[in-house]
Design a protein around this motif. Structure first.
Motif, short mmCIF file in Angstrom:
data_model
loop_
_atom_site.label_atom_id
_atom_site.label_comp_id
_atom_site.label_asym_id
_atom_site.label_seq_id
_atom_site.Cartn_x
_atom_site.Cartn_y
_atom_site.Cartn_z
N ARG A 260 14.06 -18.11 3.53
CA ARG A 260 15.61 -17.84 3.38
C ARG A 260 15.93 -17.84 1.85
O ARG A 260 16.56 -17.30 1.43
N ASP A 261 15.13 -19.18 1.20
CA ASP A 261 15.40 -19.49 -0.16
C ASP A 261 14.24 -20.24 -0.82
O ASP A 261 13.07 -20.53 -0.07
N ARG A 262 14.16 -20.62 -1.98
CA ARG A 262 13.30 -21.21 -2.53
C ARG A 262 12.99 -22.66 -2.14
O ARG A 262 11.91 -23.02 -2.04
N GLU A 263 14.08 -23.40 -1.52
CA GLU A 263 13.98 -24.54 -0.93
C GLU A 263 12.93 -24.60 0.32
O GLU A 263 12.07 -25.35 0.52
N GLU A 264 13.02 -23.46 1.17
CA GLU A 264 12.46 -23.38 2.34
C GLU A 264 10.73 -23.16 1.89
O GLU A 264 9.92 -23.46 2.63
N SER B 157 10.44 -19.72 -11.44
CA SER B 157 11.46 -18.76 -10.69
C SER B 157 10.73 -18.09 -9.69
O SER B 157 9.39 -18.20 -9.50
N LEU B 158 11.82 -17.76 -8.48
CA LEU B 158 11.31 -17.03 -7.59
C LEU B 158 10.50 -15.60 -8.05
O LEU B 158 9.54 -15.03 -7.50
N TYR C 53 11.87 -12.80 1.13
CA TYR C 53 12.84 -12.90 1.95
C TYR C 53 12.38 -12.50 3.38
O TYR C 53 13.32 -13.01 4.17
N ARG D 200 16.91 -32.28 -1.24
CA ARG D 200 17.09 -30.99 -0.46
C ARG D 200 16.74 -31.18 1.15
O ARG D 200 15.72 -31.67 1.47
N ARG E 195 10.75 -9.50 -4.29
CA ARG E 195 11.47 -10.38 -3.58
C ARG E 195 11.84 -9.87 -2.48
O ARG E 195 12.17 -11.07 -1.39
#
Length: 238
Positions: A71-75, A51-52, A67, A146, A63
């Motif tokens: 932007r998110d986990r995919e980035e 998890s993040l 950020y 993704r 967190r």
């Protein structure tokens, strides 16, 4: 009121830059720590599980700090793939001895494969870019799902093809690589072979890196890479 001189403005700029630099360095260190933590978590738990919160905790940041950079986990995953695969790409493509750059590039990849399967290897110590606990097939699966990862990986492949194509062309000019093949097509084939080797390792297929290396070099016109032209000075060629 006195207007500032050009020298005053330059001095203010220098002071401002010195003031910004620690923040820039800190931001870069935070980004690097998050990427490193993500790689450790992926290695320990797989690509999808961490998890993040777990990644941020391992990196020692919140967190909110995450950020700022992603932007998110995919980035974040795209950054990890780019860092790991990009670093391996930079290390594997040989530079500096144009006549034998392709030979050395193929040898380095074969050596990294040999290291992975526990075979003999040379002293330069290159290893394949992913930990054993992160199968390459899982990375490919994530890439297909993704768009950010797909774009990042495509860019890496394009860089690989361009780099191998360049060293192939160098060998052709030096007459150590057969001239009747297109350098960019050779590069694309070698990159595809490398990807296939990574998948084969995941599947447990028996591989013989030394034999594969010799075969590739023979097909390209540099059998075994053992024969090198003796160096001759300009005076001796006259």
């Amino acid at each position: 009121m006195l207007l500032p001189t050009y020298g005053d403005v330059c001095q203010l700029c220098r002071v401002a830059k010195r003031g910004r630099r620690p923040r820039e360095v800190a931001k870069q260190e935070t980004r690097e720590a998050l990427i490193a933590a993500a790689l450790v978590e992926f290695a320990a738990h797989g690509v999808d599980a961490p998890s993040l919160d777990a990644i941020c905790a391992r990196a020692g940041y919140t967190r909110g700090a995450f950020y700022v950079h992603f932007r998110d986990r995919e980035e974040l995953m795209a950054a990890v793939v780019e860092r790991v695969m990009g670093g391996f790409l930079e290390a594997i493509i040989a530079r500096g001895e144009e006549a034998h750059e392709l030979e050395r590039t193929v040898a380095r990849f074969a050596d990294a494969v040999a290291h992975t399967i526990g075979g003999p290897r040379s002293s330069h110590g290159l290893v394949l870019p992913l930990p054993e606990s992160v199968p390459f097939a899982r990375i490919l699966e994530a890439i297909t799902r993704r768009p950010e990862l797909r774009a990042s990986f495509r860019t890496l492949l394009e860089r690989a093809v361009a780099g191998v194509g360049e060293v192939t062309a160098h060998g052709q000019r030096a007459r150590t690589v057969r001239p009747d093949v297109d350098a960019s097509n050779v590069a694309a084939l070698l990159v595809l072979i490398a990807l296939g080797v990574l998948v084969a390792l995941d599947a447990g297929l028996a591989l013989h890196p030394g034999g594969l290396r010799a075969t590739v070099l023979t097909l390209l016109g540099s059998p075994g890479g053992a024969r090198r032209r003796p160096h001759r000075s300009r005076k001796s060629r006259r």
